[in-house]
Motif scaffolding. Structure first.
Motif, PDB file in Angstrom:
ATOM      1  N   GLU A 272       0.966  -3.395 -32.188  1.00 13.41           N
ATOM      2  CA  GLU A 272       0.327  -2.731 -31.049  1.00 13.41           C
ATOM      3  C   GLU A 272      -0.720  -3.636 -30.398  1.00 13.41           C
ATOM      4  O   GLU A 272      -0.768  -3.761 -29.168  1.00 13.41           O
ATOM      5  CB  GLU A 272      -0.320  -1.435 -31.520  1.00 13.41           C
ATOM      6  N   ASP A 273      -1.545  -4.285 -31.207  1.00 16.62           N
ATOM      7  CA  ASP A 273      -2.559  -5.190 -30.677  1.00 16.62           C
ATOM      8  C   ASP A 273      -1.924  -6.426 -30.046  1.00 16.62           C
ATOM      9  O   ASP A 273      -2.417  -6.950 -29.047  1.00 16.62           O
ATOM     10  CB  ASP A 273      -3.533  -5.607 -31.775  1.00 16.62           C
ATOM     11  N   ARG A 274      -0.837  -6.889 -30.626  1.00 17.40           N
ATOM     12  CA  ARG A 274      -0.111  -8.028 -30.070  1.00 17.40           C
ATOM     13  C   ARG A 274       0.378  -7.702 -28.656  1.00 17.40           C
ATOM     14  O   ARG A 274       0.257  -8.506 -27.740  1.00 17.40           O
ATOM     15  CB  ARG A 274       1.077  -8.353 -30.979  1.00 17.40           C
ATOM     16  N   GLU A 275       0.925  -6.501 -28.491  1.00 19.05           N
ATOM     17  CA  GLU A 275       1.397  -6.076 -27.171  1.00 19.05           C
ATOM     18  C   GLU A 275       0.245  -5.972 -26.180  1.00 19.05           C
ATOM     19  O   GLU A 275       0.407  -6.303 -25.001  1.00 19.05           O
ATOM     20  CB  GLU A 275       2.125  -4.734 -27.272  1.00 19.05           C
ATOM     21  N   ARG A 276      -0.918  -5.521 -26.641  1.00 19.52           N
ATOM     22  CA  ARG A 276      -2.082  -5.442 -25.757  1.00 19.52           C
ATOM     23  C   ARG A 276      -2.495  -6.827 -25.274  1.00 19.52           C
ATOM     24  O   ARG A 276      -2.845  -7.010 -24.098  1.00 19.52           O
ATOM     25  CB  ARG A 276      -3.238  -4.756 -26.476  1.00 19.52           C
ATOM     26  N   ILE A 277      -2.447  -7.826 -26.159  1.00 14.48           N
ATOM     27  CA  ILE A 277      -2.782  -9.198 -25.770  1.00 14.48           C
ATOM     28  C   ILE A 277      -1.771  -9.713 -24.754  1.00 14.48           C
ATOM     29  O   ILE A 277      -2.138 -10.290 -23.727  1.00 14.48           O
ATOM     30  CB  ILE A 277      -2.822 -10.124 -26.998  1.00 14.48           C
ATOM     31  N   TYR A 278      -0.479  -9.508 -25.020  1.00 22.34           N
ATOM     32  CA  TYR A 278       0.554  -9.975 -24.102  1.00 22.34           C
ATOM     33  C   TYR A 278       0.430  -9.294 -22.737  1.00 22.34           C
ATOM     34  O   TYR A 278       0.640  -9.937 -21.705  1.00 22.34           O
ATOM     35  CB  TYR A 278       1.943  -9.744 -24.681  1.00 22.34           C
ATOM     36  N   ASN A 279       0.062  -8.010 -22.707  1.00 19.07           N
ATOM     37  CA  ASN A 279      -0.126  -7.323 -21.430  1.00 19.07           C
ATOM     38  C   ASN A 279      -1.282  -7.921 -20.636  1.00 19.07           C
ATOM     39  O   ASN A 279      -1.176  -8.079 -19.420  1.00 19.07           O
ATOM     40  CB  ASN A 279      -0.348  -5.823 -21.651  1.00 19.07           C
ATOM     41  N   VAL A 280      -2.372  -8.254 -21.313  1.00 21.17           N
ATOM     42  CA  VAL A 280      -3.509  -8.890 -20.628  1.00 21.17           C
ATOM     43  C   VAL A 280      -3.084 -10.243 -20.067  1.00 21.17           C
ATOM     44  O   VAL A 280      -3.407 -10.584 -18.919  1.00 21.17           O
ATOM     45  CB  VAL A 280      -4.712  -9.050 -21.584  1.00 21.17           C
ATOM     46  N   LEU A 281      -2.325 -11.016 -20.835  1.00 17.66           N
ATOM     47  CA  LEU A 281      -1.882 -12.325 -20.370  1.00 17.66           C
ATOM     48  C   LEU A 281      -0.892 -12.199 -19.214  1.00 17.66           C
ATOM     49  O   LEU A 281      -0.923 -12.993 -18.270  1.00 17.66           O
ATOM     50  CB  LEU A 281      -1.272 -13.114 -21.527  1.00 17.66           C
ATOM     51  N   ARG A 282       0.002 -11.205 -19.272  1.00 17.47           N
ATOM     52  CA  ARG A 282       0.962 -10.996 -18.173  1.00 17.47           C
ATOM     53  C   ARG A 282       0.251 -10.593 -16.890  1.00 17.47           C
ATOM     54  O   ARG A 282       0.623 -11.030 -15.810  1.00 17.47           O
ATOM     55  CB  ARG A 282       1.982  -9.932 -18.576  1.00 17.47           C
ATOM     56  N   LYS A 283      -0.758  -9.735 -17.009  1.00 15.96           N
ATOM     57  CA  LYS A 283      -1.529  -9.333 -15.827  1.00 15.96           C
ATOM     58  C   LYS A 283      -2.235 -10.529 -15.200  1.00 15.96           C
ATOM     59  O   LYS A 283      -2.322 -10.648 -13.995  1.00 15.96           O
ATOM     60  CB  LYS A 283      -2.537  -8.256 -16.185  1.00 15.96           C
ATOM     61  N   ALA A 284      -2.760 -11.413 -16.050  1.00 10.12           N
ATOM     62  CA  ALA A 284      -3.445 -12.615 -15.540  1.00 10.12           C
ATOM     63  C   ALA A 284      -2.449 -13.523 -14.831  1.00 10.12           C
ATOM     64  O   ALA A 284      -2.774 -14.119 -13.805  1.00 10.12           O
ATOM     65  CB  ALA A 284      -4.128 -13.346 -16.691  1.00 10.12           C
ATOM     66  N   ASP A 285      -1.213 -13.639 -15.363  1.00  9.37           N
ATOM     67  CA  ASP A 285      -0.186 -14.442 -14.706  1.00  9.37           C
ATOM     68  C   ASP A 285       0.217 -13.830 -13.375  1.00  9.37           C
ATOM     69  O   ASP A 285       0.466 -14.533 -12.406  1.00  9.37           O
ATOM     70  CB  ASP A 285       1.052 -14.568 -15.599  1.00  9.37           C
TER      71      ASP A 285
END
Length: 125
Positions: free
Chosen positions: A109-122
């Protein structure tokens, strides 16, 4: 957003610390005298209890106000130029800073939260 270590990893340290103290208590219960080896039992128990406390109270990764922070290293999320998962390590590269994260230490779950933050930044770039 604060991301902590996986609970199984944290509680493993607690179990190992209590096991070392339990071995020492069992030896004392049998009536054996303490020796120099028992100091290692105490030190191992203290070490694992300290690891439990440290990983339970300190976040592995913090993302606040657009800044990703791991330990003393920090990088603004908008400055991350490249992020990739390579050999089980998530590499985050900025202009002059590189942060390595071990996804196996955090929950899915935390891994997905990190990936979502990185995708939003991209997506914002």
């Amino acid at each position: 957003m604060k991301i902590y270590m996986r609970k199984s990893r944290v509680f493993r340290h607690l179990v190992l610390g209590l096991l070392w103290f339990g071995l020492l208590a069992y030896k004392y219960h049998l009536g054996q005298s303490f020796s120099a080896v028992d100091i290692f039992f105490v030190l191992a128990g203290i070490l694992f209890i300290m690891l439990f406390y440290w990983e339970r109270t300190k976040p592995y990764l913090t993302i606040e106000d657009g800044i990703l922070r791991r330990g003393k290293t920090s990088i603004p999320v908008k400055d991350i130029k490249e992020w990739k998962n390579k050999s089980g390590i998530l590499l985050l590269r900025g202009n002059d800073i590189e942060i390595k994260l071990l996804p196996s230490r955090i929950s899915q779950e935390d891994r997905e939260r990190i990936y979502n933050v990185l995708r939003k930044a991209d997506a914002q770039e």
